[in-house]
Design a protein around this motif. Structure first.
Motif, PDB file in Angstrom:
ATOM      1  N   VAL A  18       0.840  -1.201   0.000  1.00  0.00           N
ATOM      2  CA  VAL A  18       0.000   0.000   0.000  1.00  0.00           C
ATOM      3  C   VAL A  18       0.875   1.251   0.000  1.00  0.00           C
ATOM      4  O   VAL A  18       0.616   2.210  -0.742  1.00  0.00           O
ATOM      5  CB  VAL A  18      -0.960  -0.012   1.209  1.00  0.00           C
ATOM      6  CG1 VAL A  18      -1.610   1.345   1.399  1.00  0.00           C
ATOM      7  CG2 VAL A  18      -2.015  -1.090   1.034  1.00  0.00           C
ATOM      8  N   LEU A  19       1.912   1.258   0.814  1.00  0.00           N
ATOM      9  CA  LEU A  19       2.798   2.424   0.860  1.00  0.00           C
ATOM     10  C   LEU A  19       3.498   2.661  -0.470  1.00  0.00           C
ATOM     11  O   LEU A  19       3.626   3.803  -0.926  1.00  0.00           O
ATOM     12  CB  LEU A  19       3.832   2.263   1.981  1.00  0.00           C
ATOM     13  CG  LEU A  19       3.299   2.421   3.395  1.00  0.00           C
ATOM     14  CD1 LEU A  19       4.396   2.097   4.412  1.00  0.00           C
ATOM     15  CD2 LEU A  19       2.785   3.825   3.607  1.00  0.00           C
ATOM     16  N   VAL A  20       3.959   1.597  -1.113  1.00  0.00           N
ATOM     17  CA  VAL A  20       4.605   1.745  -2.419  1.00  0.00           C
ATOM     18  C   VAL A  20       3.614   2.274  -3.444  1.00  0.00           C
ATOM     19  O   VAL A  20       3.952   3.149  -4.251  1.00  0.00           O
ATOM     20  CB  VAL A  20       5.225   0.405  -2.881  1.00  0.00           C
ATOM     21  CG1 VAL A  20       5.654   0.471  -4.337  1.00  0.00           C
ATOM     22  CG2 VAL A  20       6.409   0.041  -2.004  1.00  0.00           C
ATOM     23  N   ALA A  21       2.380   1.786  -3.414  1.00  0.00           N
ATOM     24  CA  ALA A  21       1.371   2.245  -4.367  1.00  0.00           C
ATOM     25  C   ALA A  21       1.060   3.723  -4.166  1.00  0.00           C
ATOM     26  O   ALA A  21       0.972   4.489  -5.131  1.00  0.00           O
ATOM     27  CB  ALA A  21       0.102   1.416  -4.226  1.00  0.00           C
ATOM     28  N   VAL A  22       0.913   4.132  -2.931  1.00  0.00           N
ATOM     29  CA  VAL A  22       0.537   5.518  -2.646  1.00  0.00           C
ATOM     30  C   VAL A  22       1.711   6.473  -2.878  1.00  0.00           C
ATOM     31  O   VAL A  22       1.522   7.600  -3.352  1.00  0.00           O
ATOM     32  CB  VAL A  22       0.004   5.636  -1.202  1.00  0.00           C
ATOM     33  CG1 VAL A  22      -0.197   7.077  -0.795  1.00  0.00           C
ATOM     34  CG2 VAL A  22      -1.298   4.861  -1.070  1.00  0.00           C
ATOM     35  N   GLY A  30       6.699   5.956 -10.296  1.00  0.00           N
ATOM     36  CA  GLY A  30       5.444   6.024 -11.034  1.00  0.00           C
ATOM     37  C   GLY A  30       5.718   6.292 -12.501  1.00  0.00           C
ATOM     38  O   GLY A  30       6.654   7.001 -12.863  1.00  0.00           O
ATOM     39  N   GLY A  31       4.906   5.733 -13.376  1.00  0.00           N
ATOM     40  CA  GLY A  31       5.109   5.908 -14.810  1.00  0.00           C
ATOM     41  C   GLY A  31       4.795   7.313 -15.281  1.00  0.00           C
ATOM     42  O   GLY A  31       5.469   7.853 -16.153  1.00  0.00           O
ATOM     43  N   TYR A  32       3.784   7.906 -14.710  1.00  0.00           N
ATOM     44  CA  TYR A  32       3.388   9.259 -15.079  1.00  0.00           C
ATOM     45  C   TYR A  32       2.690   9.878 -13.887  1.00  0.00           C
ATOM     46  O   TYR A  32       2.356   9.199 -12.929  1.00  0.00           O
ATOM     47  CB  TYR A  32       2.472   9.257 -16.308  1.00  0.00           C
ATOM     48  CG  TYR A  32       1.235   8.407 -16.152  1.00  0.00           C
ATOM     49  CD1 TYR A  32       0.041   8.952 -15.665  1.00  0.00           C
ATOM     50  CD2 TYR A  32       1.236   7.065 -16.480  1.00  0.00           C
ATOM     51  CE1 TYR A  32      -1.087   8.185 -15.520  1.00  0.00           C
ATOM     52  CE2 TYR A  32       0.107   6.280 -16.329  1.00  0.00           C
ATOM     53  CZ  TYR A  32      -1.049   6.847 -15.859  1.00  0.00           C
ATOM     54  OH  TYR A  32      -2.171   6.084 -15.697  1.00  0.00           O
ATOM     55  N   GLU A  33       2.450  11.178 -13.957  1.00  0.00           N
ATOM     56  CA  GLU A  33       1.802  11.833 -12.823  1.00  0.00           C
ATOM     57  C   GLU A  33       0.361  11.373 -12.697  1.00  0.00           C
ATOM     58  O   GLU A  33      -0.301  11.058 -13.674  1.00  0.00           O
ATOM     59  CB  GLU A  33       1.861  13.345 -12.998  1.00  0.00           C
ATOM     60  CG  GLU A  33       3.245  13.893 -12.712  1.00  0.00           C
ATOM     61  CD  GLU A  33       3.194  15.368 -12.412  1.00  0.00           C
ATOM     62  OE1 GLU A  33       2.214  15.827 -11.804  1.00  0.00           O
ATOM     63  OE2 GLU A  33       4.169  16.039 -12.780  1.00  0.00           O
ATOM     64  N   GLY A  34      -0.114  11.331 -11.500  1.00  0.00           N
ATOM     65  CA  GLY A  34      -1.468  10.853 -11.255  1.00  0.00           C
ATOM     66  C   GLY A  34      -1.442   9.415 -10.776  1.00  0.00           C
ATOM     67  O   GLY A  34      -0.408   8.747 -10.768  1.00  0.00           O
ATOM     68  N   LYS A  38      -1.930   0.612 -12.497  1.00  0.00           N
ATOM     69  CA  LYS A  38      -1.028  -0.324 -11.818  1.00  0.00           C
ATOM     70  C   LYS A  38      -0.931  -0.003 -10.324  1.00  0.00           C
ATOM     71  O   LYS A  38      -0.880  -0.917  -9.489  1.00  0.00           O
ATOM     72  CB  LYS A  38       0.361  -0.284 -12.446  1.00  0.00           C
ATOM     73  CG  LYS A  38       0.393  -0.809 -13.862  1.00  0.00           C
ATOM     74  CD  LYS A  38       1.771  -0.644 -14.453  1.00  0.00           C
ATOM     75  CE  LYS A  38       1.758  -0.970 -15.933  1.00  0.00           C
ATOM     76  NZ  LYS A  38       3.051  -0.685 -16.552  1.00  0.00           N
ATOM     77  N   GLN A  39      -0.935   1.278 -10.005  1.00  0.00           N
ATOM     78  CA  GLN A  39      -0.932   1.675  -8.598  1.00  0.00           C
ATOM     79  C   GLN A  39      -2.237   1.252  -7.930  1.00  0.00           C
ATOM     80  O   GLN A  39      -2.243   0.829  -6.775  1.00  0.00           O
ATOM     81  CB  GLN A  39      -0.757   3.184  -8.467  1.00  0.00           C
ATOM     82  CG  GLN A  39       0.643   3.654  -8.769  1.00  0.00           C
ATOM     83  CD  GLN A  39       0.724   5.154  -8.800  1.00  0.00           C
ATOM     84  OE1 GLN A  39       0.316   5.771  -9.782  1.00  0.00           O
ATOM     85  NE2 GLN A  39       1.231   5.737  -7.735  1.00  0.00           N
ATOM     86  N   GLY A  40      -3.336   1.353  -8.652  1.00  0.00           N
ATOM     87  CA  GLY A  40      -4.627   0.922  -8.111  1.00  0.00           C
ATOM     88  C   GLY A  40      -4.664  -0.568  -7.838  1.00  0.00           C
ATOM     89  O   GLY A  40      -5.185  -1.009  -6.807  1.00  0.00           O
ATOM     90  N   VAL A  41      -4.101  -1.345  -8.761  1.00  0.00           N
ATOM     91  CA  VAL A  41      -4.054  -2.799  -8.555  1.00  0.00           C
ATOM     92  C   VAL A  41      -3.178  -3.135  -7.355  1.00  0.00           C
ATOM     93  O   VAL A  41      -3.546  -3.967  -6.514  1.00  0.00           O
ATOM     94  CB  VAL A  41      -3.548  -3.510  -9.833  1.00  0.00           C
ATOM     95  CG1 VAL A  41      -3.241  -4.959  -9.570  1.00  0.00           C
ATOM     96  CG2 VAL A  41      -4.559  -3.371 -10.959  1.00  0.00           C
ATOM     97  N   VAL A  47      -4.142  -4.090   0.255  1.00  0.00           N
ATOM     98  CA  VAL A  47      -5.218  -4.065   1.250  1.00  0.00           C
ATOM     99  C   VAL A  47      -5.745  -5.477   1.496  1.00  0.00           C
ATOM    100  O   VAL A  47      -5.971  -5.877   2.649  1.00  0.00           O
ATOM    101  CB  VAL A  47      -6.347  -3.114   0.804  1.00  0.00           C
ATOM    102  CG1 VAL A  47      -7.584  -3.286   1.657  1.00  0.00           C
ATOM    103  CG2 VAL A  47      -5.869  -1.679   0.848  1.00  0.00           C
ATOM    104  N   LEU A  48      -5.937  -6.240   0.433  1.00  0.00           N
ATOM    105  CA  LEU A  48      -6.455  -7.605   0.597  1.00  0.00           C
ATOM    106  C   LEU A  48      -5.475  -8.500   1.358  1.00  0.00           C
ATOM    107  O   LEU A  48      -5.890  -9.298   2.209  1.00  0.00           O
ATOM    108  CB  LEU A  48      -6.773  -8.214  -0.767  1.00  0.00           C
ATOM    109  CG  LEU A  48      -7.983  -7.635  -1.476  1.00  0.00           C
ATOM    110  CD1 LEU A  48      -8.126  -8.258  -2.866  1.00  0.00           C
ATOM    111  CD2 LEU A  48      -9.251  -7.848  -0.667  1.00  0.00           C
ATOM    112  N   VAL A  49      -4.198  -8.374   1.071  1.00  0.00           N
ATOM    113  CA  VAL A  49      -3.195  -9.184   1.784  1.00  0.00           C
ATOM    114  C   VAL A  49      -3.160  -8.805   3.263  1.00  0.00           C
ATOM    115  O   VAL A  49      -3.105  -9.681   4.140  1.00  0.00           O
ATOM    116  CB  VAL A  49      -1.804  -9.028   1.137  1.00  0.00           C
ATOM    117  CG1 VAL A  49      -0.718  -9.643   1.996  1.00  0.00           C
ATOM    118  CG2 VAL A  49      -1.802  -9.665  -0.245  1.00  0.00           C
ATOM    119  N   ALA A  50      -3.210  -7.504   3.557  1.00  0.00           N
ATOM    120  CA  ALA A  50      -3.198  -7.071   4.955  1.00  0.00           C
ATOM    121  C   ALA A  50      -4.443  -7.553   5.688  1.00  0.00           C
ATOM    122  O   ALA A  50      -4.357  -8.032   6.831  1.00  0.00           O
ATOM    123  CB  ALA A  50      -3.090  -5.547   5.039  1.00  0.00           C
TER     124      ALA A  50
END
Length: 62
Positions: A18-22, A30-34, A38-41, A47-50
């Motif tokens: 989660v921290l890496v995604a955020v 990140g590939g681009y701004e926003g 992939k970050q959403g996945v 979240v599911l693993v936690a």
């Protein structure tokens, strides 16, 4: 490893994902701004693993 340890490890891995995604954009991975898909996945998987780790710990206490 006992069941509790597996649960705590799953929580740690999930929180890290989660921290890496955020924080992907500020960290420069990140590939681009926003917030990309992939970050959403990664966020969803983290979240599911936690939550799975919490469930494992909860069931081991019974």
């Amino acid at each position: 490893m006992n069941t509790k340890s597996v649960g705590y490890a799953a929580i740690a891995v999930g929180v890290l994902a989660v921290l890496v995604a955020v924080l992907a954009d500020p960290l420069g991975v990140g590939g681009y701004e926003g917030f990309g898909w992939k970050q959403g996945v990664l966020l969803g998987v983290g979240v599911l693993v936690a939550l799975g780790g919490v469930g494992v710990i909860y069931r081991s206490r019974r």
